[in-house]
Design an enzyme around this catalytic site. Sequence first.
Site, PDB file in Angstrom:
ATOM      1  N   ASP A 196       0.811  -1.227   0.000  1.00  0.00           N
ATOM      2  CA  ASP A 196       0.000   0.000   0.000  1.00  0.00           C
ATOM      3  C   ASP A 196       0.841   1.273   0.000  1.00  0.00           C
ATOM      4  O   ASP A 196       0.309   2.373  -0.160  1.00  0.00           O
ATOM      5  CB  ASP A 196      -0.974   0.006   1.180  1.00  0.00           C
ATOM      6  CG  ASP A 196      -0.275  -0.022   2.543  1.00  0.00           C
ATOM      7  OD1 ASP A 196       0.962   0.137   2.599  1.00  0.00           O
ATOM      8  OD2 ASP A 196      -0.979  -0.206   3.555  1.00  0.00           O
ATOM      9  N   ARG A 225      22.382   3.088  -2.291  1.00  0.00           N
ATOM     10  CA  ARG A 225      22.646   1.907  -1.487  1.00  0.00           C
ATOM     11  C   ARG A 225      23.538   0.934  -2.245  1.00  0.00           C
ATOM     12  O   ARG A 225      23.693   1.043  -3.472  1.00  0.00           O
ATOM     13  CB  ARG A 225      21.320   1.216  -1.139  1.00  0.00           C
ATOM     14  CG  ARG A 225      20.266   2.171  -0.562  1.00  0.00           C
ATOM     15  CD  ARG A 225      18.850   1.691  -0.918  1.00  0.00           C
ATOM     16  NE  ARG A 225      17.833   2.686  -0.554  1.00  0.00           N
ATOM     17  CZ  ARG A 225      17.186   2.719   0.608  1.00  0.00           C
ATOM     18  NH1 ARG A 225      17.442   1.814   1.523  1.00  0.00           N
ATOM     19  NH2 ARG A 225      16.290   3.654   0.856  1.00  0.00           N
ATOM     20  N   ASP A 270      20.215  -3.584   0.574  1.00  0.00           N
ATOM     21  CA  ASP A 270      19.414  -2.406   0.244  1.00  0.00           C
ATOM     22  C   ASP A 270      19.293  -1.464   1.428  1.00  0.00           C
ATOM     23  O   ASP A 270      18.769  -0.356   1.276  1.00  0.00           O
ATOM     24  CB  ASP A 270      18.027  -2.815  -0.259  1.00  0.00           C
ATOM     25  CG  ASP A 270      17.308  -3.735   0.702  1.00  0.00           C
ATOM     26  OD1 ASP A 270      17.784  -4.871   0.897  1.00  0.00           O
ATOM     27  OD2 ASP A 270      16.270  -3.341   1.268  1.00  0.00           O
ATOM     28  N   ASN A 271      19.779  -1.891   2.602  1.00  0.00           N
ATOM     29  CA  ASN A 271      19.811  -1.019   3.775  1.00  0.00           C
ATOM     30  C   ASN A 271      21.235  -0.601   4.119  1.00  0.00           C
ATOM     31  O   ASN A 271      21.498  -0.181   5.254  1.00  0.00           O
ATOM     32  CB  ASN A 271      19.186  -1.727   4.986  1.00  0.00           C
ATOM     33  CG  ASN A 271      17.708  -1.976   4.800  1.00  0.00           C
ATOM     34  OD1 ASN A 271      17.047  -1.294   4.017  1.00  0.00           O
ATOM     35  ND2 ASN A 271      17.175  -2.955   5.506  1.00  0.00           N
TER      36      ASN A 271
END
Length: 505
Positions: free
Chosen positions: A133, A191, A260-261
């Site tokens: 969402d 990243r 990705d972090n």
Amino acid sequence: MSPADSLSDHRSIRFGFENTYARLPDRFYARVDPTPVAAPRLVRVNVELARSLGLDPDALASAQGVEILAGNRVAQGSEPLAQAYAGHQFGHFVPQLGDGRANLLGEVLGRDGVRYDIQLKGSGPTPFSRRGDGRAALGPVLREYIVSEAMAALGVPTTRALAAVSTGQQVVRETVLPGAVLTRVAASHIRVGTFEYFAARGDTEATRVLADYSIARHYPEAAHARHPYRALLDGVIARQASLIAQWMLLGFIHGVMNTDNTSISGETIDYGPCAFIEAYDPAKVFSSIDVQGRYSYSNQPHAAHWNLTRLAEALLPLLEQEAGEKEAALASAYEALAGFGPQFEAAHAAGLRRKLGLLTERDGDAGLAQDLLERMAVNRADFTLTFRRLCDAAAGPEGDAGVRALFADPGAYDSWAAGWRRRLQEEVVPEQARAEAMRKASPAFIPRNHVVEAALEAAVVRQDFQPFEELLDVVSRPYEDRPDMEQYSRPARPEECVRATFCGT
């Protein structure tokens, strides 16, 4: 700053956006506006951060400002986009992730001359949402606000929170929760996974463009090196080694160290199931999804090295062009990666010496520090309080009682302290000066997990933001002794212990 302090709607918002990332090729992002929300309401504007960015905090808190911070209005000069990236998540590669619930509004030049991204997190679906969402719940937004601001005050490179806005809408996770949008500030949102995104597609030209952009933005000295892409890799490795050492010295567990972090700027990014250790346990895991302990406290250096190896793999085509052949490129990558361990160990050891009041380096210092940590683990001594109370013990033996009280077997501390005091005698530093120097390395306050959870519960369940505000005030001055706030330095009682934290996405 609350909505009651807002100026009227006529106060103009001037961000002065300069959008260099939006000038990169189209395949680097998707252009998409934030999705408006029903009834945005300001929770907080970070006044100090706003001013450091050259922004007017009163204008941000105005009705027009809140509309921008909620995603209901696009600010002048903004070119909203969702960045593309991939990532290894718990060791498994996902070729397309991207900003599934974030919008990069643009970049501003701070008063320090540094370029910063301004991003909305929880601003609605994007082409990268993967059926999600695109929204964020109030609790995780406030958690990131608290912990990222605490990390900034502790001196750790980090993204920061510029504002939090409730949306007047609900989001459905395990339960129905109030929604919110976080305005996040970062040196950039590039990243390791951004490089992996293009490398996985065999898009060497995009990898080169991204590397050149990263050098210009974060490592300008690398542009003048004989091998700029190797210099870029070296720079990222050095910053990550320093960053992870700082985490370890504070007892911080990131919780979800996926590629990705992992920011190439060397900032702590994406606070999800993060937490600080209380009773010292090197194998500690808080994340509810980390069942194998991949990102446990003690494994964080190994996880960082693994992530950096993925970056080196993505850069191999560029390293090969510099080196002239594949074998030489591989040797260059291995050489760069071999530098992580020594750099981390040096930074960690230097930090431990500061925490123990040792201003010079001697043989045996590492063993002395490790011996203390092992005794702390066996005795379940509180990490933060042990080092903070050592500051008092360094000022005189009368301070020993406070440290002894943290150990299940006080004799374990006594036998260690005898060797520590002998080592301190080799330092030509007055006791009080030593204690003051130690207090600058060992905070009195961290965002303790049970206190964070209590503040979030008050805000989410009762719409009471006073505990959030008070906790934020405490962790924004972590190195000060504040007797009136001692409840924030107290470890959790057994019934208060937080044993698992959640990402909240």
